[in-house]
Enzyme design. Structure first.
Site, PDB file in Angstrom:
ATOM      1  NE  ARG A 185      -6.095  40.426 -37.409  1.00  0.00           N
ATOM      2  CZ  ARG A 185      -6.414  39.151 -37.277  1.00  0.00           C
ATOM      3  NH1 ARG A 185      -6.515  38.602 -36.082  1.00  0.00           N
ATOM      4  NH2 ARG A 185      -6.671  38.412 -38.332  1.00  0.00           N
ATOM      5  CE1 TYR A 190       2.436  45.087 -40.977  1.00  0.00           C
ATOM      6  CE2 TYR A 190       0.579  43.738 -40.311  1.00  0.00           C
ATOM      7  CZ  TYR A 190       1.389  44.256 -41.305  1.00  0.00           C
ATOM      8  OH  TYR A 190       1.136  43.959 -42.613  1.00  0.00           O
ATOM      9  CE  LYS A 217      -9.257  43.659 -38.997  1.00  0.00           C
ATOM     10  NZ  LYS A 217     -10.205  43.148 -39.968  1.00  0.00           N
ATOM     11  CG  HIS A 234     -13.734  40.637 -40.458  1.00  0.00           C
ATOM     12  ND1 HIS A 234     -12.982  39.484 -40.512  1.00  0.00           N
ATOM     13  CD2 HIS A 234     -12.946  41.621 -40.961  1.00  0.00           C
ATOM     14  CE1 HIS A 234     -11.789  39.760 -41.028  1.00  0.00           C
ATOM     15  NE2 HIS A 234     -11.742  41.046 -41.313  1.00  0.00           N
ATOM     16  CB  SER A 247      -7.891  37.691 -41.668  1.00  0.00           C
ATOM     17  OG  SER A 247      -8.549  38.336 -40.608  1.00  0.00           O
ATOM     18  CB  ALA A 248      -5.645  36.838 -45.876  1.00  0.00           C
ATOM     19  CB  CYS A 249     -10.845  34.540 -46.811  1.00  0.00           C
ATOM     20  SG  CYS A 249      -9.862  33.389 -45.831  1.00  0.00           S
ATOM     21  CG  ASP A 291     -11.223  44.634 -42.787  1.00  0.00           C
ATOM     22  OD1 ASP A 291     -11.125  43.450 -43.153  1.00  0.00           O
ATOM     23  OD2 ASP A 291     -10.782  45.049 -41.694  1.00  0.00           O
ATOM     24  CG  ASN A 334      -0.500  40.105 -42.843  1.00  0.00           C
ATOM     25  OD1 ASN A 334      -1.516  40.194 -43.538  1.00  0.00           O
ATOM     26  ND2 ASN A 334      -0.416  40.650 -41.632  1.00  0.00           N
ATOM     27  NE  ARG A 358      -2.952  42.721 -43.917  1.00  0.00           N
ATOM     28  CZ  ARG A 358      -4.208  42.294 -44.038  1.00  0.00           C
ATOM     29  NH1 ARG A 358      -5.159  43.096 -44.469  1.00  0.00           N
ATOM     30  NH2 ARG A 358      -4.533  41.049 -43.723  1.00  0.00           N
TER      31      ARG A 358
HETATM   32  P1  GTP Z   1      -8.239  41.056 -44.658  1.00  0.00           P
HETATM   33  O1  GTP Z   1      -7.800  42.429 -45.050  1.00  0.00           O
HETATM   34  O2  GTP Z   1      -7.138  40.264 -43.989  1.00  0.00           O
HETATM   35  O3  GTP Z   1      -9.463  41.050 -43.802  1.00  0.00           O
HETATM   36  O4  GTP Z   1      -8.457  40.207 -45.994  1.00  0.00           O
HETATM   37  P2  GTP Z   1      -9.528  40.195 -47.183  1.00  0.00           P
HETATM   38  O5  GTP Z   1     -10.651  39.293 -46.816  1.00  0.00           O
HETATM   39  O6  GTP Z   1      -9.868  41.568 -47.604  1.00  0.00           O
HETATM   40  O7  GTP Z   1      -8.707  39.423 -48.335  1.00  0.00           O
HETATM   41  P3  GTP Z   1      -8.194  39.936 -49.765  1.00  0.00           P
HETATM   42  O8  GTP Z   1      -9.299  40.335 -50.684  1.00  0.00           O
HETATM   43  O9  GTP Z   1      -7.132  40.928 -49.536  1.00  0.00           O
HETATM   44  O10 GTP Z   1      -7.567  38.603 -50.359  1.00  0.00           O
HETATM   45  C1  GTP Z   1      -6.563  37.860 -49.729  1.00  0.00           C
HETATM   46  C2  GTP Z   1      -5.868  36.946 -50.696  1.00  0.00           C
HETATM   47  O11 GTP Z   1      -6.797  36.094 -51.370  1.00  0.00           O
HETATM   48  C3  GTP Z   1      -5.120  37.695 -51.785  1.00  0.00           C
HETATM   49  O12 GTP Z   1      -3.912  37.025 -52.029  1.00  0.00           O
HETATM   50  C4  GTP Z   1      -6.029  37.579 -52.982  1.00  0.00           C
HETATM   51  O13 GTP Z   1      -5.327  37.657 -54.202  1.00  0.00           O
HETATM   52  C5  GTP Z   1      -6.672  36.217 -52.779  1.00  0.00           C
HETATM   53  N1  GTP Z   1      -8.033  36.150 -53.385  1.00  0.00           N
HETATM   54  C6  GTP Z   1      -9.027  37.065 -53.249  1.00  0.00           C
HETATM   55  N2  GTP Z   1     -10.111  36.719 -53.988  1.00  0.00           N
HETATM   56  C7  GTP Z   1      -9.802  35.547 -54.588  1.00  0.00           C
HETATM   57  C8  GTP Z   1     -10.518  34.675 -55.479  1.00  0.00           C
HETATM   58  O14 GTP Z   1     -11.653  34.917 -55.877  1.00  0.00           O
HETATM   59  N3  GTP Z   1      -9.873  33.540 -55.883  1.00  0.00           N
HETATM   60  C9  GTP Z   1      -8.591  33.252 -55.458  1.00  0.00           C
HETATM   61  N4  GTP Z   1      -8.037  32.117 -55.901  1.00  0.00           N
HETATM   62  N5  GTP Z   1      -7.894  34.055 -54.624  1.00  0.00           N
HETATM   63  C10 GTP Z   1      -8.484  35.182 -54.191  1.00  0.00           C
HETATM   64  C1  SPV Z   2      -7.351  41.241 -40.840  1.00  0.00           C
HETATM   65  O1  SPV Z   2      -6.454  40.541 -40.347  1.00  0.00           O
HETATM   66  O2  SPV Z   2      -8.531  40.828 -40.946  1.00  0.00           O
HETATM   67  C2  SPV Z   2      -7.035  42.580 -41.355  1.00  0.00           C
HETATM   68  C3  SPV Z   2      -5.693  43.117 -41.123  1.00  0.00           C
HETATM   69  O3  SPV Z   2      -7.905  43.201 -41.939  1.00  0.00           O
HETATM   70  S1  SPV Z   2      -5.491  43.785 -39.516  1.00  0.00           S
HETATM   71  O4  SPV Z   2      -5.931  45.179 -39.566  1.00  0.00           O
HETATM   72  O5  SPV Z   2      -4.065  43.705 -39.185  1.00  0.00           O
HETATM   73  O6  SPV Z   2      -6.281  43.051 -38.563  1.00  0.00           O
HETATM   74 MN    MN Z   3      -9.881  42.136 -41.924  1.00  0.00          MN
END
Ligand code: GTP
Ligand code: SPV
Ligand code: MN
Length: 615
Positions: A96, A224, A233, A253, A275-277, A304, A399, A401
């Site tokens: 994004r 993307y 989103k 979110h 995001s990605a947390c 999500d 990133n 996916r």
């Molecule tokens: P978006 O789709 O971007 O909104 O992300 P999300 O919040 O769904 O994140 P996701 O669960 O895909 O995790 C993102 C990254 O964090 C990945 O690389 C996971 O492996 C890592 N991760 C998730 N949970 C944990 C955890 O409990 N501990 C650690 N160390 N890493 C984690």
């Molecule tokens: C995020 O960035 O929080 C996502 C991926 O879930 S996207 O759909 O590209 O925003």
């Molecule tokens: Mn997201």
């Protein structure tokens, strides 16, 4: 120009534009407003062909075959990954782009201090020439879609026009797409008008413009993820949050998970992490073996986005997942960390920006301990561990996916399609914080919980273009996804309390605290079950906690740490709060408070004063 309706399960028939009849009936689609929208888009974008999507299996297979012929998708090993494809996006278009994302409202105050803003007229003047003739020589896909299960009070219909076959196919996975959406719409004019073109994919001409007052999105220059799959989103969060404020519900979110205890008691928890947390991973959590043996089961409602409203008869918060699939982060995902995600992407999945192995399998950093001896990286070049060591090049984009239907998830919650949604007992906020924030604490009450959510800080990730690893404030994990003024958003959150009889308990977690050597202290993933069990117990008024300036905190004996290789000292380190560090944290929160300047809801000011006086 011809209009392809081969997707009507009758291969090879096309309908010419003059066959749009006066009632607007065409291709089995009777809604005159949808027709007007499509005709306007045809006039503006001048495609060679219009392809109306109905969502059938026949159509999906045809689109997949076309995408393979055009080189947009690469079929993967059908024995290892049946029905799976690799897609490589333009290397300038991998996440994004928040700097290109605009909320277009008549006044700047409507968009507020955290959003890029343009007046709607300016945005349309700027984007109309970019869309003009942009689909010459290309096919325009008309993608009707529905966010939410059929018949739910919050379910919304959108129609996305796009010139990307990848987007059309992805929308078929991520949303309830095709005739089912048009059926829900009926004769109504109330659908989100989504106009999308990848155009020349030039970041200098990339815009994602939201028109909440017109219920429309115009996105150009990106193919993307959240920039291009406009139901996600753009509709479900930015426009959704705007509607939610007007209609007294919340578009967030957040993941929603279901937890079934050995007693049979079922608890639903919603959680917002940036995001990605960790949302996908928490939503698909597999409990440690002893909990599974005891009878615990975790199921996924959503990973999500959550839409939540207050049930008038019971006064409780209920939630649905408006999506139909997962667009999940790949790096770090493997059979140990997230088995349910691995199962979900084991068939009928699109992999975007991963490495291709010689046998037609895929790879990304963290999939296996040992990297492959050789592969083709996400940009299409040869990659070996030796090349990586000297150039720092990743095999998969950080990133990268997977796009998979939620029905692939073995842990899909039985209520995931229930229009009545699920009751939400707890709300969890969290961020990626290597320092300062403890593993878990509970807010004293709703207002305090909203303050905690509003002041969430998190280290930035690869999900958005820009610097990675710097702490920024990300209120409710919604900073990039809010469709209106954050002042009004926080006020809306505070006021939701008045509609609820028994409101969810609110918590904060941090799975990402690091030790002096830079290693994560908490094992995370499935072991987060230990924290989740405490949260569930607290929601039902059971587990013990001590009062601290931050909120209620478990002591080591209040959490099930049995069988975990974690000393009491390490647990103490995870939960420790340094008053000095926390004073800096409060200074860090100023970033948000200053943006809101004189506009802070009074609850925010009082809570901050209270926190400072407690430290
Ligand atoms: P978006 O789709 O971007 O909104 O992300 P999300 O919040 O769904 O994140 P996701 O669960 O895909 O995790 C993102 C990254 O964090 C990945 O690389 C996971 O492996 C890592 N991760 C998730 N949970 C944990 C955890 O409990 N501990 C650690 N160390 N890493 C984690
Ligand atoms: C995020 O960035 O929080 C996502 C991926 O879930 S996207 O759909 O590209 O925003
Ligand atoms: Mn997201």
């Amino acid at each position: 120009m011809s209009i392809a309706t081969a997707n009507r399960d009758v291969p090879g028939i096309s309908v010419r534009p003059e066959n749009f009849n006066s009632s607007g009936v065409h291709g089995g689609i009777a809604n005159v407003h949808v027709h007007q929208f499509v005709q306007q888009a045809v006039k503006l974008c001048v495609p060679d062909q219009v392809f109306w999507c109905n969502g059938s299996d026949y159509e999906r297979n045809r689109l997949l075959a076309d995408a393979v012929n055009e080189g947009v998708l690469i079929p993967l090993n059908p024995r290892k990954l049946p029905g799976c494809y690799l897609h490589r996006s333009n290397p300038n278009d991998v996440a994004r782009t928040e700097q290109c994302t605009f909320i277009c409202t008549t006044t700047e105050d409507d968009a507020g201090p955290t959003n890029n803003w343009m007046p709607p007229v300016t945005a349309k003047e700027l984007l109309t020439p970019l869309f003009s003739g942009c689909m010459r020589g290309r096919t325009m896909f008309v993608v009707p879609f529905m966010m939410g299960p059929a018949g739910s009070p919050l379910t919304k219909v959108g129609v996305q026009i796009t010139d990307s076959i990848y987007v059309a196919i992805s929308m078929g996975i991520m949303t309830r797409m095709g005739d089912v959406a048009l059926k829900q719409l009926g004769d109504s004019d109330s659908f989100t008008r989504c106009l999308h073109s990848v155009a020349d994919c030039d970041p200098a001409r990339r815009y994602i413009c939201h028109f909440p007052q017109d219920n429309a999105v115009w996105s150009i220059g990106s193919g993307y993820g959240g920039n291009a799959l406009l139901g996600k989103k753009c509709l479900a969060l930015r426009l959704g949050s705007y509607m939610g404020r007007q209609q007294q519900w919340l578009a967030e979110h957040m993941l929603i998970l279901g937890a079934k205890a050995p007693s049979g008691e079922k608890t639903y928890i919603a959680a917002a992490f940036p995001s990605a947390c960790g949302k996908t991973n928490f939503a698909m959590l597999i409990p440690p073996e002893k909990d599974r043996k005891a009878g615990w089961e975790i199921t996924t409602v959503g990973d999500d986005i959550a839409w939540m409203w207050v049930d008038k008869t019971t006064g409780t918060l209920r939630g649905i997942n408006p999506e139909n699939g997962y667009f999940g982060v790949l790096p770090g995902t493997n059979w140990q960390t997230n088995q349910n995600a691995m199962q979900s992407m084991s068939h009928d999945t699109i992999y975007t920006n991963v490495a291709l192995l010689p046998d037609g399998d895929v790879w990304w950093e963290g999939k296996t301990k040992e990297p492959p001896a050789e592969c083709i990286d996400w940009t299409g070049q040869v990659w070996t561990p030796a090349i990586a060591a000297t150039t720092d090049r990743k095999a998969a984009h950080p990133n990268s996916r997977f796009t998979a239907p939620m029905t692939n998830n073995p842990a899909l919650d039985p209520a995931a399609n229930d229009p009545a949604g699920v009751p939400i007992s707890g709300i969890v906020f969290g961020g990626r914080r290597s320092k300062t924030l403890p593993l878990v604490f509970q807010a004293f009450n709703w207002v305090h919980g909203v303050y905690i959510g509003a002041t969430v800080g998190s280290e930035t990730t690869a999900a958005a273009a820009g610097q990675v690893g710097v702490v920024r404030r990300d209120p409710m994990a919604m900073l990039p996804f809010l469709g209106y003024n954050i002042r009004d958003y926080l006020t809306h959150w505070f006021s939701m309390r008045k509609l609820m009889r028994d409101c969810p308990r609110i918590f904060h977690v941090n799975w990402f605290r690091k030790d002096a050597s830079g290693k994560f202290i908490w094992p995370g993933y499935g072991e987060n079950m230990r924290v989740l069990k405490w949260i569930i117990d607290r929601c039902h008024g059971r587990a013990y906690a001590v009062e601290t300036p931050l909120g209620w905190m478990p002591q080591p004996q209040d959490l099930d740490l049995d069988g975990l290789d974690l000393t009491p000292d390490t647990f103490a380190a995870l939960q420790s709060v340094s008053h000095e560090e926390f004073k800096s944290e409060i200074l860090g929160q100023e970033e948000l408070f200053l943006k809101l300047a004189g506009d802070l809801p009074k609850e925010m000011i009082f809570q901050r004063e209270l926190l400072i006086s407690l430290l």
